[in-house]
Design an enzyme around this catalytic site. Structure first.
Site, mmCIF file in Angstrom:
data_model
loop_
_atom_site.group_PDB
_atom_site.id
_atom_site.type_symbol
_atom_site.label_atom_id
_atom_site.label_comp_id
_atom_site.label_asym_id
_atom_site.label_seq_id
_atom_site.Cartn_x
_atom_site.Cartn_y
_atom_site.Cartn_z
ATOM 1 C CE LYS A 157 -4.238 1.426 2.356
ATOM 2 N NZ LYS A 157 -5.106 1.488 1.177
HETATM 3 N N1 PPE Z 1 -7.756 -2.113 -2.728
HETATM 4 C C1 PPE Z 1 -7.208 -0.870 -2.697
HETATM 5 C C2 PPE Z 1 -6.507 -0.372 -3.906
HETATM 6 C C3 PPE Z 1 -7.318 -0.107 -1.539
HETATM 7 O O1 PPE Z 1 -6.776 1.111 -1.513
HETATM 8 C C4 PPE Z 1 -8.006 -0.616 -0.420
HETATM 9 C C5 PPE Z 1 -8.140 0.212 0.816
HETATM 10 C C6 PPE Z 1 -8.552 -1.919 -0.496
HETATM 11 C C7 PPE Z 1 -8.398 -2.632 -1.664
HETATM 12 C C8 PPE Z 1 -9.243 -2.553 0.682
HETATM 13 O O2 PPE Z 1 -8.310 -2.867 1.696
HETATM 14 P P1 PPE Z 1 -8.694 -2.882 3.231
HETATM 15 O O3 PPE Z 1 -8.953 -1.497 3.647
HETATM 16 O O4 PPE Z 1 -7.520 -3.499 3.884
HETATM 17 O O5 PPE Z 1 -9.894 -3.734 3.362
HETATM 18 N N2 PPE Z 1 -8.216 1.601 0.587
HETATM 19 C C9 PPE Z 1 -7.951 2.534 1.674
HETATM 20 C C10 PPE Z 1 -7.678 3.925 1.170
HETATM 21 C C11 PPE Z 1 -8.862 4.681 0.678
HETATM 22 C C12 PPE Z 1 -8.534 6.132 0.401
HETATM 23 O O6 PPE Z 1 -9.333 6.782 -0.311
HETATM 24 O O7 PPE Z 1 -7.546 6.655 0.911
HETATM 25 C C13 PPE Z 1 -9.047 2.485 2.719
HETATM 26 O O8 PPE Z 1 -10.112 1.937 2.476
HETATM 27 O O9 PPE Z 1 -8.804 2.982 3.808
#
Ligand code: PPE
Length: 308
Positions: A157
């Site tokens: 990330k």
């Molecule tokens: N894919 C991506 C690309 C992604 O950024 C997130 C979280 C997920 C999947 C889901 O992951 P998880 O949160 O572990 O279930 N995206 C984060 C950032 C959003 C933002 O706008 O900044 C979030 O949901 O916090």
């Protein structure tokens, strides 16, 4: 955005407006940061951070993949987050830890630039619009493909990697949709700009697997567990683009978006949020608020004086 009083930076609690960095910081120029999105919810036991350990672990993994030595341990960051939530007087909030390369030598080699860590938290409501979680969103398959593991690290990330999501987000928004769905470099369904994706067909759930170019979402893992515990089958497999529009139900999951149904893709109606989406969403929402005993170990309760 809704601000809070304090931001934690490199071991200190600073007033929100004083948490600043130099314009020549490496991360600002080259995207050399890794971060997390975490949420804490109000529960009967106090504010509780959802799957805190998993988020801190992923932060460490992302840092490692980009050759950054973490200057703080997981336990130190956990304690700092607890104190930050308590001192900001928040009952529920979004939490954003970020590890980044700071001011130092210019140029692409970052190894002599210092690694800083900051944690902010604030109140952040509906991520994809006010009625999104109830009514579902309209999504568009993006013309942009999700970053490939041949060029970047989908499992990390990392700040710079999000240029991919930014392009897809702007494209979908300007075309009148609330979210984009990205295919991977092979043309399989991958994920949203900030969410993982699930489809439901004939009662069976499916989501792209680990080796797809997905971010290894923590919400995704929780949803798989919840759905299986409810007696559903969840397949982790490649999903063809056509399966999206032919699905009975489609939903997105992520920390910010929580569980958001998709009601239309590329102007083709999927339908109002379906029964399995609703069922899983309900258990998930209850879990976040500490109302499901079975998943109570997913909640890291913040020690704060009770409201009374
Ligand atoms: N894919 C991506 C690309 C992604 O950024 C997130 C979280 C997920 C999947 C889901 O992951 P998880 O949160 O572990 O279930 N995206 C984060 C950032 C959003 C933002 O706008 O900044 C979030 O949901 O916090």
């Amino acid at each position: 955005m809704q601000t809070a009083d304090l931001i934690w930076m490199d071991g200190e609690f600073l007033p929100w407006e004083d948490a600043k960095v130099h314009v020549l910081s490496h991360a600002f120029h080259y995207g050399t940061s890794v971060f997390e999105g975490v949420r804490a919810y109000e529960t009967d036991a106090g504010p509780a951070v959802f799957r805190h350990h998993d988020h801190l672990e992923r932060l460490e993994c992302s840092a490692k993949l980009y050759y950054m030595d973490m200057p703080f341990s997981r336990e130190q960051l956990r304690a700092a987050t607890h104190e930050l939530i308590a001192r900001n007087g928040l009952r529920s909030c979004y939490i954003r830890p970020i590890v980044f390369r700071g001011y130092g030598p210019m140029g692409l080699d970052p190894e002599d630039n210092p690694v800083h860590v900051a944690i902010a938290c604030w109140e952040w409501g509906a991520y994809l619009g006010d009625d999104a979680k109830r009514d579902g969103v309209r999504a568009k398959v993006s013309s942009w493909r999700r970053i490939s593991p041949q060029s970047l690290i989908p499992h990390a990330k990392a700040g710079g990697q999000y240029l991919n999501s930014v392009l897809a987000k702007i494209e979908s928004k300007r075309s009148g949709y609330q979210e984009a769905i990205l295919l991977d470099d092979k043309g399989h369904v991958c994920e949203g700009t900030g969410e993982n994706i699930f489809i439901v067909k004939d009662g069976v759930l499916a989501t792209p697997g680990q080796t797809a170019s997905i971010l290894d979402g923590i919400t995704r893992k929780a949803i798989i567990t919840i759905a299986e515990d409810l007696g559903h089958t969840v397949e982790e497999r490649d999903i063809a683009r056509a399966e999206l529009t032919l699905a009975d139900e489609v939903f997105l999951v992520g920390t910010a978006a929580e569980l958001t149904p998709v009601r239309e893709i590329d102007d083709i109606e999927i339908g109002t949020p379906g029964p399995i989406t609703r069922q899983v969403q309900q258990v998930f929402e209850d879990t976040l608020r500490g109302r499901v005993e079975r998943y109570s170990e997913w909640l890291d309760v913040v020690p704060v004086p009770s409201k009374a």
